[in-house]
Design a protein around this motif. Structure first.
Motif, short mmCIF file in Angstrom:
data_model
loop_
_atom_site.label_atom_id
_atom_site.label_comp_id
_atom_site.label_asym_id
_atom_site.label_seq_id
_atom_site.Cartn_x
_atom_site.Cartn_y
_atom_site.Cartn_z
N THR A 19 14.10 -6.06 48.41
CA THR A 19 13.27 -6.91 49.27
C THR A 19 12.18 -6.08 49.95
O THR A 19 11.02 -6.49 50.02
CB THR A 19 14.14 -7.61 50.34
N GLU A 22 9.51 -5.29 47.38
CA GLU A 22 8.67 -6.46 47.13
C GLU A 22 7.70 -6.68 48.29
O GLU A 22 6.51 -6.96 48.08
CB GLU A 22 9.53 -7.70 46.94
N HIS A 23 8.21 -6.54 49.51
CA HIS A 23 7.37 -6.73 50.70
C HIS A 23 6.26 -5.68 50.73
O HIS A 23 5.10 -5.99 51.01
CB HIS A 23 8.24 -6.63 51.95
N ASN A 25 4.98 -4.05 48.20
CA ASN A 25 4.03 -4.35 47.13
C ASN A 25 3.08 -5.47 47.53
O ASN A 25 1.88 -5.42 47.26
CB ASN A 25 4.76 -4.71 45.83
N GLU A 26 3.62 -6.50 48.17
CA GLU A 26 2.79 -7.62 48.61
C GLU A 26 1.79 -7.17 49.67
O GLU A 26 0.61 -7.54 49.63
CB GLU A 26 3.67 -8.75 49.16
#
Length: 151
Positions: A19, A22-23, A25-26
């Motif tokens: 998570t 992903e955070h 990367n965003e």
């Protein structure tokens, strides 16, 4: 086999790591998009590449984005931020080439005193200090040889 609590904790840690990745990367993707949208030339090229048939919509988009701030760099931890601010203030305060030279020499000596060879190499990478860096490496090798004889 791992106890159920350990397996559960490891699975939780893996999920959290995924998570967080992903955070991150965003956030990186959004910062890049913000960089593109705040630079008129990049924004134009990005828009043309992405929406070539909608070129006439670029002007209203630019008007909407007027005032959008450029993305800020990653926040430094306190120590790194303090060091950066101090270094910036020092460099800004140096008025003459002689002051700059003295500052750089003292900085090189500081890195050399810290000991790790990587810092010494980085500090000794200025062209006028190449001889000093070679001398430092020879001195390091000599100290290493002396230590080896004592052991």
């Amino acid at each position: 086999m791992l106890p159920p609590q350990t397996a559960s904790w490891q699975e939780h840690a893996r999920r959290r790591q995924a998570t967080d990745l992903e955070h991150g990367n965003e956030l990186h993707r959004l910062a890049q998009l913000q960089q593109v949208l705040t630079d008129p030339d990049l924004r134009r090229m990005w828009w043309i590449a992405r929406f070539p048939e909608r070129f006439k919509d670029l002007k209203p988009l630019a008007e909407e984005l007027d005032g959008l701030p450029a993305p800020q760099g990653a926040q430094d931890d306190d120590l790194r931020g303090d060091i950066r601010r101090l270094t910036d203030q020092l460099v800004t305060a140096l008025q003459t080439p002689q002051q700059r030279e003295v500052f750089l020499r003292v900085l090189v000596q500081t890195f050399q005193a810290l000991g790790p060879l990587g810092l010494r190499r980085g500090a000794g990478s200025r062209p006028q200090d190449a001889a000093d860096a070679e001398e430092d490496q020879a001195e390091h090798a000599q100290r290493h040889a002396v230590r080896a004889r004592h052991d």
